[in-house]
Design an enzyme around this catalytic site. Structure first.
Site, PDB file in Angstrom:
ATOM      1  N   HIS A  55      -3.335   4.812  -6.350  1.00 37.32           N
ATOM      2  CA  HIS A  55      -2.510   3.746  -5.760  1.00 37.32           C
ATOM      3  C   HIS A  55      -2.251   3.914  -4.258  1.00 37.32           C
ATOM      4  O   HIS A  55      -1.166   3.617  -3.763  1.00 37.32           O
ATOM      5  CB  HIS A  55      -1.191   3.640  -6.507  1.00 37.32           C
ATOM      6  CG  HIS A  55      -1.311   3.088  -7.895  1.00 37.32           C
ATOM      7  ND1 HIS A  55      -2.341   2.254  -8.269  1.00 37.32           N
ATOM      8  CD2 HIS A  55      -0.528   3.258  -9.007  1.00 37.32           C
ATOM      9  CE1 HIS A  55      -2.188   1.924  -9.548  1.00 37.32           C
ATOM     10  NE2 HIS A  55      -1.115   2.512 -10.016  1.00 37.32           N
ATOM     11  N   HIS A  65       2.688  -3.997  -9.022  1.00 36.02           N
ATOM     12  CA  HIS A  65       2.923  -3.028 -10.102  1.00 36.02           C
ATOM     13  C   HIS A  65       4.265  -3.238 -10.808  1.00 36.02           C
ATOM     14  O   HIS A  65       4.977  -2.278 -11.097  1.00 36.02           O
ATOM     15  CB  HIS A  65       2.844  -1.606  -9.549  1.00 36.02           C
ATOM     16  CG  HIS A  65       2.386  -0.584 -10.544  1.00 36.02           C
ATOM     17  ND1 HIS A  65       3.155  -0.184 -11.616  1.00 36.02           N
ATOM     18  CD2 HIS A  65       1.232   0.119 -10.626  1.00 36.02           C
ATOM     19  CE1 HIS A  65       2.509   0.741 -12.305  1.00 36.02           C
ATOM     20  NE2 HIS A  65       1.329   0.938 -11.723  1.00 36.02           N
ATOM     21  N   GLU A  75      -1.931  -5.420 -13.978  1.00 29.09           N
ATOM     22  CA  GLU A  75      -2.292  -5.307 -12.560  1.00 29.09           C
ATOM     23  C   GLU A  75      -3.684  -5.912 -12.341  1.00 29.09           C
ATOM     24  O   GLU A  75      -4.682  -5.337 -12.753  1.00 29.09           O
ATOM     25  CB  GLU A  75      -2.292  -3.836 -12.150  1.00 29.09           C
ATOM     26  CG  GLU A  75      -0.999  -3.099 -12.469  1.00 29.09           C
ATOM     27  CD  GLU A  75      -1.216  -1.608 -12.636  1.00 29.09           C
ATOM     28  OE1 GLU A  75      -1.729  -0.975 -11.689  1.00 29.09           O
ATOM     29  OE2 GLU A  75      -0.892  -1.070 -13.725  1.00 29.09           O
TER      30      GLU A  75
END
Length: 393
Positions: free
Chosen positions: A146, A220, A357
C-alpha cells in the site's frame, strides 16, 4: 408569510387581476424552493485537529437529503464516517473509524484511507523500469504494501470544495515528490469525492508524472452494512462479477496465473453469504486467513457494469459498485483482532468489516502478463469507482 396571507394582502393593494398573477408567482416560487430543498446536497467544513508538525487537518461533511452523510478528513483523505438509511429509514454509520486524529495517526489497518502510490503488494519491495531497479520499504514482510509505511494514507492533502443542487464535491490534491517512498517521478495526484442526490459516492483518481513510474490508487474503507460493529460481516450476501481470481503464494504475492472460481469458495458470481465457505480447507483461503484476494472482473461496460454488490438482509442495505479497473481486492477483515477502539466503546473484532478495493492486480510491476501500471510523462492516469447505496425491503 405563506401563500394565502400574501394573496390576501395583495387584494387590498393591487386588485384581483394582479392577485391572480401574484398567486401563481408565489406558488411557482414555493414549488421551486421545495424542489431545491429536495435536491439539496451540502458540504460543511470543520477543524479536525493538528499534527505534531503543526499541520491543520480539516474535516468535510458531504450530506444529501436522503439521510446519507460522508465525512472525509484531509489527513490521508480518510473517510471517517459514512451514514446511510436502513429499510426503516434510520441512518447509521456503516464504516469503521475512530474519533480523533491522534488515533488515525497511530498504526492501524488503513481505515478509510486513500492508498498510493501503489495499492496492494509488490514482491520483495522492488521493481525494475527501463533496466533500473527501484527499492521500496518492506512494511509487510517480505513485501511492500500500500505504498509504504508513509504512503498516501499518512500525508496531508490540500482540499477544495464545491457544490450544486445535486452534488457535493471535495477535491483533494497532493504532490508526491520524486523518490518518495522509493518511487520515481514527481507525481501530481488529484482525488475527487462526489456525493450525489442518488446516494452515490463517486471516487475519481487522476495523476500525472514527470518521470516514468508505476501507479495503482485505491480506497481502503471497511464496511459493515448492519451499522453494528459488534457483529461480523459473515451474514452479508456478496456478489462479484468475476470468473477468475489472482492466486497467491505463501507470502500473498501472485503466482502469475489466473484461477477459475468455479467449484471453489471464491465463486461469488451468484449472491452468497460471506461466511458460507470462508473457513473452508482451501489452500488459498488458508494463505489469506480468509478472503484477501484480487478478483479478475468481468467488466464489459466499464463504469456501467455492476462489478460488486453486497446485501445485508437484516438492515435491508445494499451496496453496488462500478469501476473501470480490471480487478477488485475483497478483504474480509481477517486481521482485525480486537485491539483497535470503536467509536462508542468496545473494539473492532475479527471480521467486523470488509473492504472492496478496486485496482490493478497485485505486484503488477513484476508481472509481465498483468495489465500495466506504468505511467509515462505526458500521460494522464484516470480511473473512477462509484459506491451506490440503496435498500431492499
Amino acid at each position: 408569510m405563506n401563500v394565502l396571507k400574501r394573496c390576501a394582502f395583495g387584494i387590498g393593494i393591487i386588485g384581483l387581476a394582479t392577485l391572480s398573477v401574484q398567486c401563481k408567482s408565489d406558488k411557482k416560487m414555493e414549488a421551486n424552493t421545495t424542489q431545491e430543498a429536495k435536491d439539496s446536497v451540502t458540504i460543511v467544513k470543520s477543524d479536525y485537529g493538528t499534527t505534531p508538525k503543526g499541520e491543520k487537518i480539516e474535516s468535510y461533511k458531504l450530506k444529501n437529503q436522503n439521510g446519507m452523510e460522508v465525512d472525509i478528513i484531509t489527513f490521508g483523505g480518510i473517510i471517517t464516517d459514512l451514514k446511510v438509511p436502513n429499510k426503516d429509514g434510520v441512518s447509521e454509520n456503516v464504516v469503521t473509524g475512530f474519533t480523533s486524529l491522534e488515533q488515525y495517526m497511530k498504526p492501524n489497518p488503513f481505515f478509510g484511507a486513500l492508498i498510493g502510490r501503489f495499492g496492494n503488494r509488490i514482491a520483495k519491495g522492488k521493481f525494475t523500469l527501463d533496466g533500473k531497479e527501484y527499492k521500496l520499504a518492506i512494511n509487510n514482510e517480505p513485501n511492500a504494501l500500500h505504498g509504504g509505511p508513509e504512503g498516501f494514507f499518512r500525508v496531508v492533502w490540500k482540499a477544495e470544495e464545491a457544490k450544486s443542487g445535486e452534488t457535493a464535491v471535495l477535491k483533494l490534491s497532493y504532490l508526491s515528490k520524486d523518490m518518495e517512498e522509493g518511487y520515481p517521478g514527481n507525481l501530481k495526484v488529484i482525488v475527487t469525492y462526489t456525493l450525489t442526490k442518488n446516494n452515490e459516492l463517486e471516487v475519481l483518481y487522476e495523476a500525472t508524472t514527470d518521470k516514468k513510474t508505476v501507479v495503482n490508487l485505491t480506497q481502503h474503507t471497511y464496511f459493515n452494512l448492519s451499522g453494528d460493529f459488534t457483529k461480523t460481516i459473515l451474514d452479508h450476501e456478496l456478489t462479484l462479477n468475476a470468473d477468475k481470481i489472482v492466486p497467491v503464494d505463501a507470502t500473498l504475492i501472485p503466482t502469475g496465473e489466473l484461477q477459475d472460481v468455479a467449484n471453489t469458495p471464491f465463486d461469488f458470481r451468484k449472491p452468497k453469504l460471506i461466511g458460507k465457505e470462508i473457513d473452508a480447507k482451501d489452500e488459498q483461503l488458508i494463505r489469506g486467513k480468509g478472503y484477501d484476494h484480487c478478483w479478475v472482473l468481468n467488466n464489459p461496460e466499464k463504469s456501467k457494469t455492476i462489478i460488486a454488490s453486497v446485501y445485508h438482509p437484516a438492515s435491508g442495505r445494499v451496496l453496488e459498485m462500478t469501476t473501470d479497473e480490471p480487478g477488485i481486492q475483497f478483504y474480509s477483515g481477517n486481521f482485525l483482532d480486537g485491539t483497535l477502539p470503536m467509536r462508542n466503546g468496545g473494539t473492532y473484532a475479527h471480521r467486523t468489516g470488509f473492504c472492496l478495493e478496486t485496482e490493478h492486480y497485485p505486484d503488477s510491476p513484476n508481472q509481465k502478463n498483468f495489465p500495466t501500471t506504468v505511467l509515462n510523462p505526458g500521460e494522464n492516469y484516470k480511473t473512477k469507482t462509484t459506491f451506490k447505496f440503496s435498500v431492499k425491503k
